[in-house]
Design a protein around this motif. Structure first.
Motif, PDB file in Angstrom:
ATOM      1  N   ILE A  44       0.831  -1.204   0.000  1.00 33.37           N
ATOM      2  CA  ILE A  44       0.000   0.000   0.000  1.00 33.37           C
ATOM      3  C   ILE A  44       0.867   1.256   0.000  1.00 33.37           C
ATOM      4  O   ILE A  44       1.710   1.444   0.875  1.00 33.37           O
ATOM      5  CB  ILE A  44      -0.942   0.040   1.219  1.00 33.37           C
ATOM      6  N   ALA A  45       0.618   2.127  -0.991  1.00 38.06           N
ATOM      7  CA  ALA A  45       1.261   3.439  -1.049  1.00 38.06           C
ATOM      8  C   ALA A  45       0.156   4.488  -1.175  1.00 38.06           C
ATOM      9  O   ALA A  45      -0.981   4.170  -1.499  1.00 38.06           O
ATOM     10  CB  ALA A  45       2.217   3.518  -2.240  1.00 38.06           C
ATOM     11  N   GLY A  46       0.517   5.749  -0.947  1.00 35.48           N
ATOM     12  CA  GLY A  46      -0.466   6.819  -1.060  1.00 35.48           C
ATOM     13  C   GLY A  46      -0.163   7.898  -0.034  1.00 35.48           C
ATOM     14  O   GLY A  46       0.614   7.688   0.895  1.00 35.48           O
ATOM     15  N   THR A  47      -0.772   9.066  -0.202  1.00 37.52           N
ATOM     16  CA  THR A  47      -0.520  10.170   0.721  1.00 37.52           C
ATOM     17  C   THR A  47      -1.365  10.038   1.983  1.00 37.52           C
ATOM     18  O   THR A  47      -0.877  10.148   3.093  1.00 37.52           O
ATOM     19  CB  THR A  47      -0.815  11.520   0.031  1.00 37.52           C
ATOM     20  N   ASN A  48      -2.649   9.793   1.802  1.00 43.38           N
ATOM     21  CA  ASN A  48      -3.570   9.656   2.936  1.00 43.38           C
ATOM     22  C   ASN A  48      -4.432   8.408   2.768  1.00 43.38           C
ATOM     23  O   ASN A  48      -4.731   7.999   1.648  1.00 43.38           O
ATOM     24  CB  ASN A  48      -4.482  10.885   3.038  1.00 43.38           C
ATOM     25  N   GLU A 142       2.732  -1.434   4.416  1.00 41.64           N
ATOM     26  CA  GLU A 142       2.566  -0.005   4.143  1.00 41.64           C
ATOM     27  C   GLU A 142       3.914   0.628   3.828  1.00 41.64           C
ATOM     28  O   GLU A 142       4.878   0.446   4.572  1.00 41.64           O
ATOM     29  CB  GLU A 142       1.969   0.721   5.351  1.00 41.64           C
ATOM     30  N   CYS A 143       3.966   1.400   2.745  1.00 43.31           N
ATOM     31  CA  CYS A 143       5.175   2.173   2.453  1.00 43.31           C
ATOM     32  C   CYS A 143       5.414   3.186   3.562  1.00 43.31           C
ATOM     33  O   CYS A 143       4.469   3.771   4.095  1.00 43.31           O
ATOM     34  CB  CYS A 143       5.015   2.929   1.131  1.00 43.31           C
ATOM     35  N   GLY A 144       6.686   3.400   3.891  1.00 46.45           N
ATOM     36  CA  GLY A 144       7.010   4.451   4.846  1.00 46.45           C
ATOM     37  C   GLY A 144       6.848   5.822   4.218  1.00 46.45           C
ATOM     38  O   GLY A 144       6.209   6.716   4.760  1.00 46.45           O
ATOM     39  N   MET A 145       7.423   5.994   3.026  1.00 45.83           N
ATOM     40  CA  MET A 145       7.289   7.250   2.286  1.00 45.83           C
ATOM     41  C   MET A 145       7.496   6.970   0.796  1.00 45.83           C
ATOM     42  O   MET A 145       8.428   6.263   0.407  1.00 45.83           O
ATOM     43  CB  MET A 145       8.317   8.276   2.770  1.00 45.83           C
TER      44      MET A 145
END
Length: 429
Positions: A44-48, A142-145
């Motif tokens: 999972i990546a994304g800003t919010n 989850e991606c960290g950044m």
């Protein structure tokens, strides 16, 4: 190694490299026998929205009988929260024991003068060892950044790549346009995976569609417009989507989009051959929980905590407050990191409050001092309504003094203080 020594080692590893890129973690994992290659991932990546979408997916898959590892960052209440299986945290014993091979591998890398891992990379590698040992069916990662150069992107067996809402954040690392940021997030898309996203801004959507085309991956879009809200209050939300009715218990105006994105992800997994019944989907969606995101800590007056830490998240918080508390006045407690777009967040949120308290997120070198934040807030709110607190406890006490019983106190700006604030709230009754 015992748990305390393992934690100390990780804390002290800040002096290692920590450069963006995959070289250090790749070297570390090779020394550990590449445990990630024996696991299957939902990445999972994304800003919010990463955490909320992950919570829905994990709950549904657990309901369907799958053993789900989950790697999350940041954590709210307890360090071990970041490494979970079916909602249970890694034990202190397992954490200390699995640090032994990791420390040995880092020692070998030092001797060979190879890149050394950051604390996040060490935690990621240790989690892979744990999930392999416990024979997880899926690891929800989850991606960290970002995505492309994030340490988590060392994986190969991505069954589902999820890209949540994309907006402007971490521009110094990811780029200063939506297209550039989307390119980084879309870096988690790999051949053989299915891809799911929500309806993004055109600039971001074009990038995601292009990467899917290049990698030969089917794209599923969770269309919020296909969902219809039936009822919503602070305890639950009922909506229809693709002719079925669902109930969720995560609050916030944005949760409809997150839920629909998760449902599209489940559909993609069903198309890939995984057995998940409608009953399991509905039950899992209803059981999903995710604290710290528009969470009500208490009532009379209401105390709401939310991790809104960028302008898009602040906009969603504002929408949620108007949705649930249309006729109430607000007292805000705001604390942010200095590397965030705090001026834009203040510009949006400060005029909405009758009183606002600037606070400093405790024990964090990235924290913006409360005095500096207070000066920024005075640009968007009358100075006599802006207050500066010397501590989290003082901020909460100030908020309670400033709020009437029918008002709403809202703490936001970072996830980092929510655990401490929750404990303080419980202590103060």
């Amino acid at each position: 190694m015992d748990y305390i020594k393992a934690r100390t080692y990780i804390d002290e590893s800040h002096r290692f490299g920590g450069e963006m890129g995959l070289e250090a973690i790749t070297c570390l994992l090779e020394k550990l026998g590449n445990p990630q290659d024996d696991l299957q991932f939902l990445h999972i990546a994304g800003t919010n929205g990463k955490g909320s979408v992950g919570a829905y997916l994990a709950a549904v898959l657990q309901e369907a009988g799958y053993r789900i590892g989950r790697f999350i960052s940041p954590t709210l209440y307890e360090y071990r929260e970041r490494i979970q299986i079916n909602g249970g945290y890694i034990t202190e014993e397992a954490f200390g024991r699995l640090m032994d091979p990791v420390v040995k591998a880092i020692g070998e890398l030092k001797a060979e003068q190879k890149p050394l891992p950051s604390p996040f990379e060490i935690e990621t590698a240790l989690s892979f060892l744990y999930y392999k040992e416990k024979q997880c069916d899926f690891v929800l990662l989850e991606c960290g950044m970002g995505g492309k150069t994030d340490a988590t992107n060392v994986i190969r067996n991505t069954k589902l790549a999820v890209i949540t809402s994309i907006s402007m954040d971490h521009m110094e690392y990811l780029g200063d346009t939506l297209g550039a940021i989307a390119g980084q997030k879309a870096g988690i898309i790999k051949p053989g995976s299915r891809v799911v996203t929500c309806r993004q801004e055109k600039e971001a959507m074009d990038v995601i569609e292009q990467v899917c085309k290049e990698q030969g991956c089917p794209l599923y879009v969770g269309e919020k417009t296909q969902a219809e809200l039936v009822t919503a209050d602070l305890d639950h939300m009922v909506f229809t989507y693709r002719e079925e009715t669902y109930m969720i218990h995560l609050a916030g105006s944005h949760q409809l989009e997150n839920a629909v994105l998760a449902l599209a992800g489940i559909r993609a997994l069903q198309d890939a051959g995984y057995r998940i019944s409608f009953e399991q989907i509905r039950n899992g969606m209803e059981k999903a929980r995710w604290n710290g995101r528009f969470t009500i800590l208490r009532k009379n007056p209401y105390l709401v905590v939310d991790g809104a830490h960028n302008p898009d998240a602040a906009k969603k918080l504002q929408e949620s407050l108007r949705m649930y508390f249309p006729d109430r006045e607000f007292v805000f407690l705001m604390g942010v990191f200095r590397d965030k777009q705090y001026d834009a967040i203040a510009k949006r949120m400060a005029p909405m409050a009758k009183e606002i308290v600037a606070m400093e997120t405790p024990d964090n070198p990235r924290a913006l001092p409360a005095e500096e934040l207070g000066e920024v807030l005075k640009k968007y709110q009358s100075p006599e309504h802006v207050h500066v607190a010397g501590s989290l406890e003082e901020a909460l006490q100030l908020g309670e003094e400033l709020a009437k019983k029918e008002d709403v106190i809202v703490a936001f700006g970072s996830l980092s203080f929510i655990g401490d604030l929750t404990k303080l709230s419980e202590k103060m009754g």
